[in-house]
Motif scaffolding. Structure first.
Motif, PDB file in Angstrom:
ATOM      1  N   GLU A  44      16.600  25.162 -12.696  1.00  0.00           N
ATOM      2  CA  GLU A  44      16.139  23.800 -12.952  1.00  0.00           C
ATOM      3  C   GLU A  44      16.664  22.782 -11.948  1.00  0.00           C
ATOM      4  O   GLU A  44      16.033  21.745 -11.747  1.00  0.00           O
ATOM      5  CB  GLU A  44      16.558  23.366 -14.361  1.00  0.00           C
ATOM      6  N   ILE A  45      17.800  23.062 -11.327  1.00  0.00           N
ATOM      7  CA  ILE A  45      18.410  22.040 -10.469  1.00  0.00           C
ATOM      8  C   ILE A  45      18.631  22.533  -9.045  1.00  0.00           C
ATOM      9  O   ILE A  45      18.117  21.940  -8.092  1.00  0.00           O
ATOM     10  CB  ILE A  45      19.755  21.556 -11.075  1.00  0.00           C
ATOM     11  N   TYR A  46      19.380  23.627  -8.878  1.00  0.00           N
ATOM     12  CA  TYR A  46      19.831  23.989  -7.534  1.00  0.00           C
ATOM     13  C   TYR A  46      18.730  24.610  -6.674  1.00  0.00           C
ATOM     14  O   TYR A  46      18.640  24.314  -5.476  1.00  0.00           O
ATOM     15  CB  TYR A  46      21.063  24.891  -7.627  1.00  0.00           C
ATOM     16  N   ALA A  47      17.892  25.466  -7.256  1.00  0.00           N
ATOM     17  CA  ALA A  47      16.777  26.012  -6.465  1.00  0.00           C
ATOM     18  C   ALA A  47      15.810  24.905  -6.026  1.00  0.00           C
ATOM     19  O   ALA A  47      15.436  24.837  -4.849  1.00  0.00           O
ATOM     20  CB  ALA A  47      16.052  27.094  -7.257  1.00  0.00           C
ATOM     21  N   PRO A  48      15.397  24.006  -6.924  1.00  0.00           N
ATOM     22  CA  PRO A  48      14.541  22.906  -6.470  1.00  0.00           C
ATOM     23  C   PRO A  48      15.211  22.001  -5.438  1.00  0.00           C
ATOM     24  O   PRO A  48      14.552  21.512  -4.524  1.00  0.00           O
ATOM     25  CB  PRO A  48      14.234  22.133  -7.760  1.00  0.00           C
TER      26      PRO A  48
ATOM     27  N   LYS B   5      27.606  23.296  -1.702  1.00  0.00           N
ATOM     28  CA  LYS B   5      27.357  23.564  -3.123  1.00  0.00           C
ATOM     29  C   LYS B   5      26.255  24.602  -3.296  1.00  0.00           C
ATOM     30  O   LYS B   5      26.358  25.493  -4.162  1.00  0.00           O
ATOM     31  CB  LYS B   5      26.959  22.272  -3.834  1.00  0.00           C
ATOM     32  N   LEU B   6      25.210  24.525  -2.495  1.00  0.00           N
ATOM     33  CA  LEU B   6      24.129  25.509  -2.595  1.00  0.00           C
ATOM     34  C   LEU B   6      24.614  26.902  -2.202  1.00  0.00           C
ATOM     35  O   LEU B   6      24.254  27.906  -2.828  1.00  0.00           O
ATOM     36  CB  LEU B   6      22.950  25.084  -1.719  1.00  0.00           C
TER      37      LEU B   6
ATOM     38  N   GLU C  87      15.566  32.915  -2.900  1.00  0.00           N
ATOM     39  CA  GLU C  87      16.576  33.867  -3.376  1.00  0.00           C
ATOM     40  C   GLU C  87      17.211  33.371  -4.670  1.00  0.00           C
ATOM     41  O   GLU C  87      17.432  34.150  -5.605  1.00  0.00           O
ATOM     42  CB  GLU C  87      17.652  34.101  -2.315  1.00  0.00           C
ATOM     43  N   LEU C  88      17.512  32.062  -4.751  1.00  0.00           N
ATOM     44  CA  LEU C  88      18.079  31.505  -5.980  1.00  0.00           C
ATOM     45  C   LEU C  88      17.112  31.688  -7.149  1.00  0.00           C
ATOM     46  O   LEU C  88      17.523  32.068  -8.259  1.00  0.00           O
ATOM     47  CB  LEU C  88      18.397  30.018  -5.796  1.00  0.00           C
ATOM     48  N   GLU C  89      15.825  31.418  -6.920  1.00  0.00           N
ATOM     49  CA  GLU C  89      14.831  31.574  -7.983  1.00  0.00           C
ATOM     50  C   GLU C  89      14.743  33.013  -8.449  1.00  0.00           C
ATOM     51  O   GLU C  89      14.680  33.287  -9.664  1.00  0.00           O
ATOM     52  CB  GLU C  89      13.472  31.089  -7.495  1.00  0.00           C
TER      53      GLU C  89
ATOM     54  N   LEU D  55      24.723  30.138  -4.554  1.00  0.00           N
ATOM     55  CA  LEU D  55      24.062  31.374  -4.130  1.00  0.00           C
ATOM     56  C   LEU D  55      24.992  32.566  -4.290  1.00  0.00           C
ATOM     57  O   LEU D  55      24.597  33.611  -4.817  1.00  0.00           O
ATOM     58  CB  LEU D  55      23.591  31.246  -2.683  1.00  0.00           C
ATOM     59  N   HIS D  56      26.247  32.433  -3.873  1.00  0.00           N
ATOM     60  CA  HIS D  56      27.164  33.562  -4.019  1.00  0.00           C
ATOM     61  C   HIS D  56      27.471  33.831  -5.489  1.00  0.00           C
ATOM     62  O   HIS D  56      27.574  34.999  -5.910  1.00  0.00           O
ATOM     63  CB  HIS D  56      28.471  33.316  -3.253  1.00  0.00           C
TER      64      HIS D  56
END
Length: 734
Positions: free
Chosen positions: A164-168, A136-137, A181-183, A141-142
């Motif tokens: 709020e969810i995936y980067a943390p 999922k991450l 990179e997500l942030e 990212l893509h």
């Protein structure tokens, strides 16, 4: 677009035992299923799962994870089914793909509720197999790398969810490189002006510093080599979002930051880490308060490193991170670096729980927040658990408790055990009594003072900083309210059965629960207390031959009981009374902290000296009316809701009670002042005043008063009538 053989070669580069047949079949199946589907960019849709698979090969994940990446959108976006995938690729891969599939056609009103339910489904699947989260991450990212092709109105929502969810989540799993990179990708969408400003400042700083980075790197390598330590020095630059977040957190400008450029010292062993630290500290001046040892006390995501800041060449502050090569790999890839992924048994959650603190945290978090909460609460608790800049505290026996910054002794108590939090009444911090709202600091020793009579106040929910504490407090509050209504429901049923001449027993009620749509006795009693389940329905369920005769209530008080209101007042309550010749027991009730809340009628109130009656109001408790209130006529056909009550107020009580009067007065200057003077001289209080009708000569108004009793009210009304500007005064009883 990557070809089939290229994908196999990428996996074979780190896994010589690669299952080529499995990868080839998954490649062909996904490509066929997605067929002619296109992405927003116009590229074939299959390019997306292929890029997700490529990201997982960079993380060196097992064959099954790469296959799931290829198939992750097939159930949601094509005609593929879980059963078909299970037949072709095995039940384990089918379960992983299903865990990544969003819940479709949710009957939920808000987008937040739908987002929360999809996240709940994902986390429950993650709790069974962490590979669901890794895929999922990579998927997110893509999607973020190609977000420029998404409709503009959707970009901010996707970026906000990512931030709020995936980067943390990536950070809590130790995957720092992916988190950063997500942030950054989300930051570019959410605050493009700040992103551009910081990027330009970074470019200017690089041009000004010139060869400073290379000079510091060479100096460190030389000093360590002369001391017999083989070390690799890596320089790194903070990303724009990390800089922005620190500027916001510290309230400083870009020029005041001293750690935009940092250096990692990679050595062979833990002993070399501390030797290198000693050499650095004896060669350069250390900045006080800037040393942290995450090797002896690792972070919850398994991050281990020594942090220090020194004054380097040209009097510049230099931030150093000293760690082993293995620690660096874990710092970058987190749980994806776990050896279970190389052994091909990444689904062994029990072994992963035992060996990975990050996965153990995730499992515990899911258990705490995934059951019983409303969707919005679940989303709130998840975010609380993810955003944690930690402090480390200790129990009196030396147990280490990791908490988010801003956590209080209440959070500490709930982190130890839910029962400890529920019974917490006080705390000692470092041996001294401390407020329960005091933020804890690194190294604090906290001792919780408990009482079995304690119940967590609902207000604690707005004080605590952890999702576990907030969820537990809300559960305790809901359980308490449930017990209140269950007690009220039990007494309501006893009264209704007695009135009907039948015997109430909980065993008989329990036997018919399934017919009433309830599986638990207390739930059913609470439904009666709230008014959701009528006593007559319970009567007919237990006694099918019962037919209700509607008899208007007649009240004749006898023995005395008690009724306490949530204003702290007490009323005498008959233990028995006659109702048209049938004896019925009155209902003993306490206030908010026992059985049911009690309030006065909103129209007119009631005062001691009035004859009063209580009415059971579904979902609210009991409302007190004066017996002359015309509003009571609406309850004539519901005798089971009537409760006979009496006042029990001491003569010297200073408690005031609500009453309403209607005054018709001359429309001339000074009238309101004269009325207010009468009330004030009589020691009454005006709570509210409304103008009802106003013409050339007269004004009609309603005044809400607060008085001691009926005698006090009558005196105020008499004094008002004596005023020449007042035409009439009457009491309003609704």
């Amino acid at each position: 677009m990557m070809r089939q053989y290229e994908l196999v070669e990428r996996v074979a580069a780190y896994n010589p035992q690669v299952n080529e047949d499995l990868l080839n079949r998954a490649y062909v199946y996904a490509m066929q299923k997605h067929g002619t589907q296109k992405r927003a960019s116009g590229d074939p849709y299959f390019s997306h799962p292929l890029e997700v698979a490529a990201i997982l090969t960079d993380l060196k994940l097992d064959d099954a994870s790469v296959v799931v990446a290829l198939l992750h959108d097939t159930i949601e976006d094509t005609t593929a089914t879980q059963e078909e995938i299970a037949n072709l690729f095995g039940p384990q891969i089918a379960t992983l793909v299903e865990g990544l599939t969003k819940i479709q056609r949710l009957d939920l009103v808000s987008r937040e509720a739908q987002q929360a339910e999809n996240l709940r489904k994902l986390l429950l699947a993650v709790a069974d197999d962490i590979r669901v989260l890794l895929v999922k991450l990579a998927d997110r990212l893509h999607n973020m790398r190609t977000i420029q092709y998404v409709r503009e109105d959707k970009r901010a929502r996707i970026a906000e969810e990512t931030m709020e969810i995936y980067a943390p989540l990536a950070g809590r799993m130790g995957m720092q490189s992916m988190r950063e990179e997500l942030e950054d990708l989300a930051f570019r969408i959410l605050n493009p002006e700040a992103y551009a400003t910081i990027s330009n400042k970074l470019q200017g700083l690089r041009e000004r510093t010139g060869g400073t980075v290379e000079m510091i790197t060479a100096d460190l390598e030389d000093r360590l080599r002369k001391s017999g330590i083989q070390a690799a020095i890596k320089s790194r630059q903070k990303r724009p979002y990390s800089i922005f977040a620190k500027m916001q957190r510290k309230s400083v400008g870009f020029e005041q930051l001293s750690d935009i450029f940092g250096f990692r010292v990679l050595v062979d062993s833990t002993e070399d880490c501390y030797r290198a630290l000693g050499i650095v500290h004896t060669s350069f001046r250390m900045v006080p308060g800037r040393f942290k040892d995450y090797i002896s006390t690792p972070k919850q995501n398994e991050y281990r490193s020594l942090h220090t800041t020194i004054i380097g060449p040209k009097q510049q502050r230099v931030e150093l991170q000293i760690r082993t090569v293995e620690m660096d790999r874990i710092a970058e890839y987190g749980i994806a670096a776990h050896p279970l992924y190389k052994e091909g048994i990444a689904g062994d959650r029990d072994r992963l729980m035992a060996e990975s603190r990050a996965y153990a945290w995730l499992r515990q978090t899911v258990e705490q927040i995934a059951h019983g909460d409303a969707p919005e609460e679940f989303l709130e608790h998840t975010k609380l658990e993810l955003f944690q800049d930690q402090v480390f505290c200790f129990t009196p026996k030396g147990r280490l408790i990791a908490l988010p910054r801003g956590a209080t002794p209440i959070d500490f108590a709930y982190a130890v055990h839910t029962d400890v939090g529920d019974t917490c009444v006080g705390a000692k911090v470092n041996g001294q009594l401390a407020p329960l709202v005091q933020p804890l600091q690194n190294g604090d020793e906290v001792e919780i003072i408990r009482s079995e009579a304690q119940r967590p106040p609902p207000a604690w929910g707005s004080i605590v900083a952890t999702g576990k504490a907030r969820a537990a407090i809300r559960r305790a509050t809901r359980a308490h309210v449930r017990r209140q209504y269950a007690g009220l429901g039990r007494h309501t049923l006893e009264r209704a059965f007695e009135k009907a001449g039948k015997t109430y027993s909980e065993s008989g009620f329990r036997n018919v629960l399934h017919r009433l749509g309830h599986g638990d006795l207390e739930d059913a009693l609470a439904a009666v207390g709230r008014g959701d389940l009528k006593p007559a329905i319970v009567l007919r369920a237990i006694y099918p031959d019962y037919r209700e005769d509607r008899i208007p209530p007649g009240l004749a008080p006898s023995e005395e009981g008690w009724l306490a209101s949530n204003r702290g007042l007490k009323f005498r309550l008959p233990a028995d009374y006659e109702m048209n010749g049938a004896s019925s027991r009155s209902l003993p009730i306490r206030g908010l902290d026992k059985d049911a809340p009690v309030r006065f009628a909103p129209e007119g109130g009631a005062v001691p000296g009035d004859r009063i009656v209580g009415i059971l109001v579904p979902g609210e408790g009991i409302t007190i009316y004066p017996i002359q209130s015309p509003q009571l006529s609406q309850f004539d056909d519901e005798p089971e809701r009537w409760v006979d009550v009496r006042w029990d107020v001491a003569e010297d009580s200073s408690e005031r009670f609500p009453a309403r009067v209607r005054v018709t007065a001359l429309n001339e200057p000074g009238t309101l002042a004269a009325i207010a003077e009468v009330v004030g001289v009589a020691d009454g209080n005006i709570d509210n005043l409304r103008m009802l009708k106003r013409d050339r000569d007269f004004t009609e108004m309603e005044i809400d008063l607060e008085v001691w009793n009926l005698k006090h009210l009558n005196r105020i009304m008499s004094d008002l009538r004596a005023k020449s500007v007042v035409s009439s005064v009457t009491r309003v009883n609704g």
